[in-house]
Design a protein around this motif. Structure first.
Motif, short mmCIF file in Angstrom:
data_model
loop_
_atom_site.label_atom_id
_atom_site.label_comp_id
_atom_site.label_asym_id
_atom_site.label_seq_id
_atom_site.Cartn_x
_atom_site.Cartn_y
_atom_site.Cartn_z
N ARG A 115 2.72 -39.36 -23.67
CA ARG A 115 2.58 -38.24 -24.61
C ARG A 115 3.22 -36.97 -24.05
N MET A 116 3.60 -36.99 -22.80
CA MET A 116 4.35 -35.87 -22.24
C MET A 116 5.82 -35.91 -22.66
N GLY A 117 6.25 -37.04 -23.23
CA GLY A 117 7.62 -37.13 -23.72
C GLY A 117 8.56 -37.89 -22.81
N TYR A 118 8.04 -38.50 -21.76
CA TYR A 118 8.91 -39.25 -20.85
C TYR A 118 8.38 -40.66 -20.65
N VAL A 119 9.15 -41.48 -19.94
CA VAL A 119 8.72 -42.81 -19.53
C VAL A 119 8.50 -42.73 -18.03
N SER A 120 7.25 -42.85 -17.63
CA SER A 120 6.88 -42.51 -16.25
C SER A 120 7.12 -43.65 -15.28
N ALA A 121 6.95 -43.34 -14.01
CA ALA A 121 7.06 -44.32 -12.93
C ALA A 121 5.71 -44.96 -12.67
N SER A 122 5.74 -46.15 -12.08
CA SER A 122 4.52 -46.85 -11.72
C SER A 122 4.82 -47.72 -10.51
N PRO A 123 3.87 -47.84 -9.57
CA PRO A 123 4.15 -48.65 -8.38
C PRO A 123 4.19 -50.13 -8.71
N VAL A 124 5.03 -50.84 -7.98
CA VAL A 124 5.09 -52.30 -8.08
C VAL A 124 5.03 -52.88 -6.68
N GLY A 125 4.41 -54.04 -6.56
CA GLY A 125 4.39 -54.70 -5.28
C GLY A 125 5.77 -55.19 -4.92
N ALA A 126 6.20 -54.92 -3.69
CA ALA A 126 7.54 -55.28 -3.25
C ALA A 126 7.53 -55.56 -1.75
N PRO A 127 7.06 -56.75 -1.35
CA PRO A 127 6.97 -57.07 0.08
C PRO A 127 8.29 -56.83 0.81
N GLY A 128 8.21 -56.11 1.92
CA GLY A 128 9.38 -55.86 2.73
C GLY A 128 10.19 -54.65 2.33
N VAL A 129 9.99 -54.14 1.12
CA VAL A 129 10.74 -52.96 0.67
C VAL A 129 10.16 -51.72 1.33
N GLY A 190 1.14 -52.67 -17.50
CA GLY A 190 2.18 -53.37 -16.78
C GLY A 190 3.41 -52.49 -16.62
N VAL A 191 4.52 -53.10 -16.26
CA VAL A 191 5.77 -52.37 -16.05
C VAL A 191 6.89 -53.08 -16.80
N LEU A 192 7.99 -52.40 -17.00
CA LEU A 192 9.15 -53.00 -17.65
C LEU A 192 9.91 -53.87 -16.66
N HIS A 193 10.48 -54.97 -17.16
CA HIS A 193 11.25 -55.83 -16.26
C HIS A 193 12.75 -55.57 -16.44
N ASP A 194 13.52 -56.18 -15.55
CA ASP A 194 14.96 -55.91 -15.50
C ASP A 194 15.80 -56.91 -16.27
N GLY A 195 15.15 -57.77 -17.05
CA GLY A 195 15.87 -58.80 -17.79
C GLY A 195 15.75 -60.16 -17.16
N THR A 196 15.42 -60.20 -15.87
CA THR A 196 15.22 -61.47 -15.18
C THR A 196 13.74 -61.81 -15.06
N GLY A 197 12.88 -60.87 -15.48
CA GLY A 197 11.44 -61.04 -15.32
C GLY A 197 10.88 -60.26 -14.16
N ALA A 198 11.75 -59.78 -13.28
CA ALA A 198 11.32 -58.97 -12.14
C ALA A 198 11.17 -57.51 -12.57
N PRO A 199 10.23 -56.77 -11.98
CA PRO A 199 10.09 -55.36 -12.34
C PRO A 199 11.40 -54.60 -12.10
N ARG A 200 11.76 -53.77 -13.06
CA ARG A 200 12.95 -52.95 -12.87
C ARG A 200 12.59 -51.71 -12.08
N ARG A 201 13.54 -51.19 -11.36
CA ARG A 201 13.32 -49.99 -10.55
C ARG A 201 13.55 -48.76 -11.42
N HIS A 202 12.63 -47.79 -11.31
CA HIS A 202 12.83 -46.53 -12.03
C HIS A 202 14.04 -45.81 -11.45
N PRO A 203 14.98 -45.38 -12.29
CA PRO A 203 16.19 -44.75 -11.76
C PRO A 203 15.96 -43.35 -11.21
N GLY A 204 14.78 -42.79 -11.44
CA GLY A 204 14.52 -41.45 -10.93
C GLY A 204 15.07 -40.36 -11.81
#
Length: 287
Positions: A115-129, A190-204
């Motif tokens: 409702r702030m007008g943006y699409v926000s970031a959210s943490p995703v599990g990413a072992p080793g990242v 949940g979070v948006l995926h990148d087309g492969t089913g994996a979470p997509r990274r927020h571009p910042g």
């Protein structure tokens, strides 16, 4: 090590003599200008004290200080946004912001329209990242403000506050220590995926993210317009429209799990049980 997200190159310069947020390039408020999201992050740790970001004399606080560690994934790492949230509830106490090395998390895209007008970031599990993120050391009132801003106390809120324990998520604040864990806000949608089913990274940055989302969905364009500017203008404070956009993400099968859902409900006892919680109303809309 990867850097915090910025739009263009809006990382703030190192702390100098003039430590006001304006002088440091940190005064922008994504809640007021959605295309600024996630806002500018400092280059260094600091103490957010009103309109200034002061030097920080230590990296770790504890129960004796009445503070708990909270990972800032999106605009909570923006001093301008953080100051704005606190000011809505008249909270003026300083907030330690510690730039830390975090292993096991990445920054994904929340599967909801804010409702702030943006699409926000959210943490995703990413072992080793490994990412550089800010740890906010919040007292009881400050934590309640951030909880309210993320919708934690509300049945229809967008986020749960969860405890991410070490070694699942390793947080190193730069003084040679490793935190036993930290809180983070996990998206209930949940979070948006990148087309492969994996979470997509927020571009910042909002402009390329919203442009891509609109390009990929005629139904989304019908709701929010053809440009990022139209998207932000239509979404701001229109709960029903944002809810429709959020449902559309799921209907178009763009959504996946963050990998952090297992931590919901497994946090330690509330460290500030019985503390005052700000009321949630028009002055504190959910992100």
């Amino acid at each position: 090590m990867s850097q915090p997200p910025t739009e263009g190159d809006r990382s703030a310069p190192p702390l100098g003599r003039d430590r006001t947020l304006d002088a440091l390039g940190l005064a922008g408020v994504p809640r007021e200008e959605p295309l600024l999201y996630p806002g500018a992050w400092p280059r260094e740790s600091g103490l957010l004290d009103g309109d200034r970001l002061l030097p920080l004399d230590r990296a770790v606080y504890g129960e004796g200080d009445g503070r708990v560690p909270v990972l800032a994934i999106g605009s909570n790492a923006s001093p301008g946004q953080l100051r704005h949230k606190m000011a809505e509830f008249g909270i003026a106490s300083p907030v330690p912001m510690v730039r830390s090395r975090v292993t096991g998390l990445d920054i994904g895209v929340s599967a909801h329209v804010s409702r702030m007008g943006y699409v926000s970031a959210s943490p995703v599990g990413a072992p080793g990242v490994v990412r550089e993120l800010f740890v906010l050391w919040l007292d009881a009132e400050q934590l309640a403000v951030i909880d309210a801003s993320e919708g934690v106390p509300m049945a229809g809120g967008n986020f749960d506050r969860v405890w991410l324990p070490a070694p699942d998520v390793r947080v190193e604040p730069g003084d040679g220590s490793v935190l036993r864990g930290a809180y983070a806000y996990v998206n209930r949608h949940g979070v948006l995926h990148d087309g492969t089913g994996a979470p997509r990274r927020h571009p910042g940055a909002q402009r390329p993210l919203i442009t891509e989302l609109l390009h990929g969905s005629a139904r989304l364009r019908a709701l929010f317009g053809l440009t990022p500017e139209e998207f932000c203008a239509r979404a701001r404070a229109d709960r029903r429209l944002c809810d429709r956009g959020t449902r559309l993400f799921a209907e178009e099968k763009r959504v996946t799990a963050s990998g952090l859902e297992r931590y919901v409900g497994s946090a330690p006892d509330d460290p500030f049980a019985g503390s005052r919680t700000p009321s949630v109303g028009p002055s504190a809309p959910m992100p």
